[in-house]
Write an enzyme that holds these catalytic residues in place. Structure first.
Site, PDB file in Angstrom:
ATOM      1  CB  THR A 341      -0.914   0.103   1.349  1.00 36.78           C
ATOM      2  OG1 THR A 341      -1.806   1.185   1.176  1.00 36.78           O
ATOM      3  CG2 THR A 341      -0.268   0.026   2.597  1.00 36.78           C
ATOM      4  CG  HIS A 394       4.601 -11.063  17.041  1.00 35.86           C
ATOM      5  ND1 HIS A 394       5.842 -11.787  16.712  1.00 35.86           N
ATOM      6  CD2 HIS A 394       5.365 -10.376  18.239  1.00 35.86           C
ATOM      7  CE1 HIS A 394       6.875 -11.502  17.427  1.00 35.86           C
ATOM      8  NE2 HIS A 394       6.585 -10.659  18.347  1.00 35.86           N
TER       9      HIS A 394
END
Length: 423
Positions: A341, A394
């Site tokens: 992006t 994560h």
């Protein structure tokens, strides 16, 4: 008589909104003619007639939500005016009943009743714009559209309405009378607000962004890239590149190539979580976030690892054009493995992009800005620098892995020739 049903539109889409009927009840249509436009969470889809005939009845109106498989209208069999002998007799009878009508010019009420429908359907408009126009008594034909293809949006209706709030000024005339009252009375003054309903697409974007934050253990790491080498290559090669490939050499092809090179070194970042399994994807379908009128969409560049710079640039330009003209197909949006992006196009210096789930990584590009950089212990130079950000899940990506991935992207971008070797 056959039923017009909402077709299946992909695994993730279960419903849509009737955006616009292209025909009216009683209209003759041919097989393949577009009957209506359906707005879904991702794209707008045209539903066509499966056979020739006459549109008997519209069951679901514009702005209504419909589900997959639901009947939204009925179509009589046959090809309109000349469908066969049996139909010709009733047609003759109808003509007899219609002939007296011309003698009495009073029947114009029918056209008058149809006028709002024709004005409503004469312009393409989003359901939210159509609803707002009806609530405010505005005819869509009178609304000026800022969209290049003439589609009317909520902002267009609002700006049209703002030309006529002068009559609504009377409340302001009451306000001046308030000063004569005690100051405490001012607390009863109602401040003007405007309530807008989210479009289906905007509501879906909001839902998915919240889901991403609630389901993923999202973390972001940052680095910066010296864009000197890339800008030098573009400056030297852009004219020949455009002459040969008929497309500009932009930054996105460099970033796409760098991301693919880094993903090959760190395959977990090109994966997704499925229950307790990690699905490692051995292909590289890179999503490119594009800002469209009704919100952000992420069309996908397929097999980016097999494409050259020109092919990537052409693919991105084509997808961006489709996104802005609202002509993306579902296949253009499905199955990405990683997303890029670019907030820098709007001037963003730094941001933390949100994951495009079920993907586990997204790269954020930002504005290129001249900053003083230490070349060595004695020299400083102004260099075109860009901050880049990697948001990652994560749960399956360790911090060290994410940092090394981003460092790899940085190194590949600062040595553009290596992108040819890595590719």
């Amino acid at each position: 008589m056959s039923e017009i049903k909402v077709p299946a539109m992909g695994e993730s889409i279960t419903e849509g909104t009737v955006s616009r009927w292209m025909v009216k009840e009683g209209d003759t249509v041919n097989q393949g003619d577009v009957l209506l436009e359906l707005e879904t969470d991702k794209v707008n889809i045209e539903i066509s007639a499966e056979e020739s005939g006459v549109l008997e009845k519209i069951i679901r109106q514009e702005g209504e939500t419909v589900e997959i498989g639901e009947t939204i209208g009925t179509l009589s069999a046959g090809s309109g005016g000349g469908s066969g002998a049996p139909a010709s007799e009733p047609a003759a009878e109808e003509k007899k009943t219609v002939t007296p009508a011309p003698e009495a010019p009073t029947p114009p009420p029918a056209p008058v009743a149809a006028a709002p429908e024709s004005s409503d359907s004469a312009k393409t408009a989003s359901p939210s714009a159509r609803k707002l126009a009806r609530e405010r008594g505005i005819e869509l034909d009178q609304v000026q559209s800022k969209d290049p293809i003439g589609r009317v949006y909520q902002d267009d209706v609002k700006s049209h309405n703002n030309l006529a709030p002068a009559p609504a000024a009377p409340p302001a005339s009451k306000a001046p009378a308030a000063p004569s009252a005690p100051a405490a009375g001012s607390s009863t003054y109602t401040k003007p607000v405007e309530r807008q309903r989210m479009s289906r697409r905007r509501a879906t974007i909001a839902k998915r962004l919240v889901e991403a934050q609630q389901t993923a253990a999202m973390l972001t790491t940052f680095n910066e890239v010296d864009m000197t080498a890339i800008m030098d290559v573009r400056k030297r090669r852009k004219d020949k590149f455009k002459e040969k490939h008929e497309i500009n050499l932009g930054f996105m092809s460099f970033f796409t190539k760098a991301v693919v090179g880094a993903l090959k070194k760190f395959p977990t970042i090109n994966a997704e979580i499925d229950g307790e399994d990690v699905v490692l994807k051995k292909y590289y379908d890179i999503g490119i976030a594009v800002s469209a009128k009704e919100g952000l969409v992420v069309p996908v560049v397929r097999d980016a690892d097999r494409l050259g710079f020109a092919e990537i640039e052409k693919s991105i330009a084509d997808l961006a054009s489709k996104a802005r003209s609202n002509t993306l197909a579902l296949s253009d949006l499905q199955g990405g493995t990683f997303t890029i992006t670019n907030g820098g196009t709007f001037g963003s210096l730094l941001s933390t992009p949100i994951l495009n789930t079920p993907q586990v990584g997204i790269l954020g590009m930002h504005k290129i800005q001249l900053r003083p950089v230490a070349i060595d212990a004695e020299r400083m130079e102004n260099r075109p620098m860009m901050y880049i950000a990697l948001s990652y899940d994560h749960r399956i990506i360790d911090g060290s892995e994410a940092v090394r991935f981003l460092v790899t992207v940085k190194e590949l971008l600062e040595d553009p020739e290596s992108l040819l070797i890595e590719g």
